[in-house]
Design an enzyme around this catalytic site. Sequence first.
Site, PDB file in Angstrom:
ATOM      1  N   CYS A 176    -117.740-124.543 -15.245  1.00  0.00           N
ATOM      2  CA  CYS A 176    -117.009-123.341 -15.651  1.00  0.00           C
ATOM      3  C   CYS A 176    -116.370-122.630 -14.449  1.00  0.00           C
ATOM      4  CB  CYS A 176    -117.964-122.392 -16.379  1.00  0.00           C
ATOM      5  SG  CYS A 176    -117.156-120.857 -16.869  1.00  0.00           S
ATOM      6  N   CYS A 211    -126.040-121.672 -20.354  1.00  0.00           N
ATOM      7  CA  CYS A 211    -124.847-122.347 -20.870  1.00  0.00           C
ATOM      8  C   CYS A 211    -124.761-123.813 -20.415  1.00  0.00           C
ATOM      9  CB  CYS A 211    -123.597-121.597 -20.407  1.00  0.00           C
ATOM     10  SG  CYS A 211    -122.078-122.387 -20.946  1.00  0.00           S
ATOM     11  N   GLN A 246    -111.294-112.636 -39.501  1.00  0.00           N
ATOM     12  CA  GLN A 246    -111.271-111.358 -38.775  1.00  0.00           C
ATOM     13  C   GLN A 246    -112.660-110.727 -38.709  1.00  0.00           C
ATOM     14  OE1 GLN A 246    -108.390-110.285 -37.576  1.00  0.00           O
ATOM     15  NE2 GLN A 246    -106.919-111.506 -38.714  1.00  0.00           N
ATOM     16  N   THR A 247    -113.692-111.456 -39.109  1.00  0.00           N
ATOM     17  CA  THR A 247    -114.988-110.812 -39.334  1.00  0.00           C
ATOM     18  C   THR A 247    -116.121-111.713 -38.848  1.00  0.00           C
ATOM     19  OG1 THR A 247    -113.926-110.045 -41.369  1.00  0.00           O
ATOM     20  CG2 THR A 247    -116.228-109.540 -41.137  1.00  0.00           C
ATOM     21  N   GLY A 273    -111.562-105.842 -45.371  1.00  0.00           N
ATOM     22  CA  GLY A 273    -110.292-105.540 -44.688  1.00  0.00           C
ATOM     23  C   GLY A 273    -109.299-106.690 -44.762  1.00  0.00           C
ATOM     24  N   TYR A 274    -108.112-106.436 -44.214  1.00  0.00           N
ATOM     25  CA  TYR A 274    -107.039-107.448 -44.217  1.00  0.00           C
ATOM     26  C   TYR A 274    -106.932-108.110 -45.590  1.00  0.00           C
ATOM     27  CZ  TYR A 274    -107.259-106.769 -39.206  1.00  0.00           C
ATOM     28  OH  TYR A 274    -107.259-106.210 -37.975  1.00  0.00           O
ATOM     29  N   CYS A 295    -121.634-117.514 -24.773  1.00  0.00           N
ATOM     30  CA  CYS A 295    -120.430-117.055 -24.069  1.00  0.00           C
ATOM     31  C   CYS A 295    -119.843-115.874 -24.851  1.00  0.00           C
ATOM     32  CB  CYS A 295    -119.427-118.200 -23.944  1.00  0.00           C
ATOM     33  SG  CYS A 295    -118.144-117.863 -22.734  1.00  0.00           S
ATOM     34  N   GLU A 303    -114.358-119.681 -44.194  1.00  0.00           N
ATOM     35  CA  GLU A 303    -113.442-119.702 -43.048  1.00  0.00           C
ATOM     36  C   GLU A 303    -112.400-118.604 -43.148  1.00  0.00           C
ATOM     37  OE1 GLU A 303    -113.556-121.229 -40.279  1.00  0.00           O
ATOM     38  OE2 GLU A 303    -115.294-122.439 -40.757  1.00  0.00           O
ATOM     39  N   CYS A 362    -124.668-116.983 -18.886  1.00  0.00           N
ATOM     40  CA  CYS A 362    -124.249-118.213 -18.197  1.00  0.00           C
ATOM     41  C   CYS A 362    -125.443-119.093 -17.786  1.00  0.00           C
ATOM     42  CB  CYS A 362    -123.410-117.870 -16.974  1.00  0.00           C
ATOM     43  SG  CYS A 362    -121.938-116.929 -17.381  1.00  0.00           S
TER      44      CYS A 362
HETATM   45 FE1  SF4 Z   1    -119.026-118.809 -20.746  1.00  0.00          FE
HETATM   46 FE2  SF4 Z   1    -118.650-120.112 -18.467  1.00  0.00          FE
HETATM   47 FE3  SF4 Z   1    -120.680-118.461 -18.675  1.00  0.00          FE
HETATM   48 FE4  SF4 Z   1    -120.667-120.732 -20.043  1.00  0.00          FE
HETATM   49  S1  SF4 Z   1    -120.743-120.506 -17.841  1.00  0.00           S
HETATM   50  S2  SF4 Z   1    -121.280-118.730 -20.800  1.00  0.00           S
HETATM   51  S3  SF4 Z   1    -118.508-120.967 -20.522  1.00  0.00           S
HETATM   52  S4  SF4 Z   1    -118.538-117.929 -18.759  1.00  0.00           S
END
Ligand code: SF4
Length: 389
Positions: free
Chosen positions: A231, A225, A55-56, A94-95, A215, A50, A222
């Site tokens: 969304c 998704c 940052q990676t 880094g960091y 996303c 974690e 989308c």
């Molecule tokens: Fe992201 Fe919305 Fe697209 Fe899903 S529907 S991938 S939450 S932008």
Amino acid sequence: MPWDPVLLRQPLLRWWQEHGRHTIPWKLRPNGSLPAADEPLDPYPIWIAEVMLQQTQLQVVLPYWQRWMAAFPTLECLAQAEEHDVLLLWQGLGYYSRARRLLAAARQLQLQIEGQVPRPRRSADLATWPQALESWLALPGIGRSTAGSILSSAFNRPFAILDGNVKRVLARLIACERPPARELKRFWALSEALLDPERPRDFNQALMDLGASVCTPRNPRCEQCPWQPHCAAYAAGTPDAYPVTDTPRELPFQVIGVGVVLNSAGQVLVDQRLNEGLLGGLWEFPGGKQEPGEAIEATIRRELKEELAIEVEVGEELISLEHAYSHKKLRFVVHLCRWLAGEPQPLASQQVRWVEPAALDAFPFPAANTRIIAALQQRLQAEDSAAAA
Ligand code: SF4
């Protein structure tokens, strides 16, 4: 929000069951199999991962994490490690303050565990690890999202997360018109409202996986998704427009004169930075900022006198390279130098050393310096070949 957050849990978990990343090594039992729902996992490998992931990206982190676990397989091993070895393993991620804080936190945690009454037989016993959010937040380098991720992953505890991936998904889900950094309270409340209290480990992982694989920052998929029907950014037809960002400010630019100083024995001079700032504790070739109107050779001579109390003859340029940090852009102009006089003193660093060029790989250097080392070694090899011919 126009929907009940509870209604979003099942679609996400169903999607994750089929499409999520189920082979991340620190989320598995030691034998590589998946843990049962409430089965605790060792927090140590999760914690290391974690912090590396702060940052990676996962694919970059994996080999670093494997090398780390081979070198420091337990909390005890890390707590007893030398900072030099820890920084060397971190080199390239880094960091670097993350590595120093990780070591400090390991030592603090080890002391806490050893101080427990009754004393645990082995601090590797999972029951000896803290399970309260506050206990983790009290350790150096651990913020609320990292603590939530460790506790939900290791002990299936119901703590929300809010890393970069999650901020992006949530910003799109509600089509937030302000940058997430300016709406943290709202985003935390949303992440907590969405979290499945029965399956926090799986839910948080599913949310991270959705951000990493569907996303994504550019061209979100989308159509694949599970949250598409809810969304707001998708409904508006502009998922790419979120998260909204502040106008980027122009980064300040500086030229740094660097001296690769060689003595008559062919050794090169390096110094270790103070334990502060982004690159604290790392080694580097000495140098500093060019003043307005100053020739770079004069910068190098001046900086080496001010910081190491030595006189050098500045020779030809070895390499010039640019490096961008999050807050500034630097151009390093590196010259070979011949040491003339003065015992090197660490006036602005922790320590100074003459090192054989072939031994430079044993020191942790920032990314820009590793290119200087490569240029130096190439140059010395070319000189050796020319001399032998
Ligand atoms: Fe992201 Fe919305 Fe697209 Fe899903 S529907 S991938 S939450 S932008």
